[in-house]
Design a protein around this motif. Structure first.
Motif: not given
Length: 91
Positions: A46-73
């Motif tokens: 939830n803190e990461v999600k809030l940080s995305f919002s505070m930095m004005s990440f778009s939904p696509n930018e958020e998805k890109a970050v989560w996609s990178i995490v998933a690919v690393v895993l």
């Protein structure tokens, strides 16, 4: 609640309506530590999600970050083998 199963499926971290267990990922399994006392994964998520919002990440930018995490895993689960063609040349 964290990421929904639908979101995890889109990232390849769940299938058939079920989240993959953490020990399904080699990078996590190597640590042999899936829970840390006094650390709540949901609070951190939830803190990461809030940080995305505070930095004005778009939904696509958020998805890109989560996609990178998933690919690393998933990258940690790759296995490479030395093999030869019949003629003795390595592939």
């Amino acid at each position: 609640m964290g990421a929904s199963v639908k979101e995890l499926e889109a990232l390849g971290l769940a299938a058939n309506g079920k989240k993959f267990e953490m020990d399904s990922f080699e990078y996590l399994r190597k640590s042999k530590c899936f829970e840390v006392k006094n650390i709540k994964d949901l609070d951190l998520y939830n803190e990461v999600k809030l940080s995305f919002s505070m930095m004005s990440f778009s939904p696509n930018e958020e998805k890109a970050v989560w996609s990178i995490v998933a690919v690393v895993l998933m990258h940690g689960n790759l296995e490479f083998y030395v093999s030869k063609f019949d003629n003795g040349n390595y592939c």
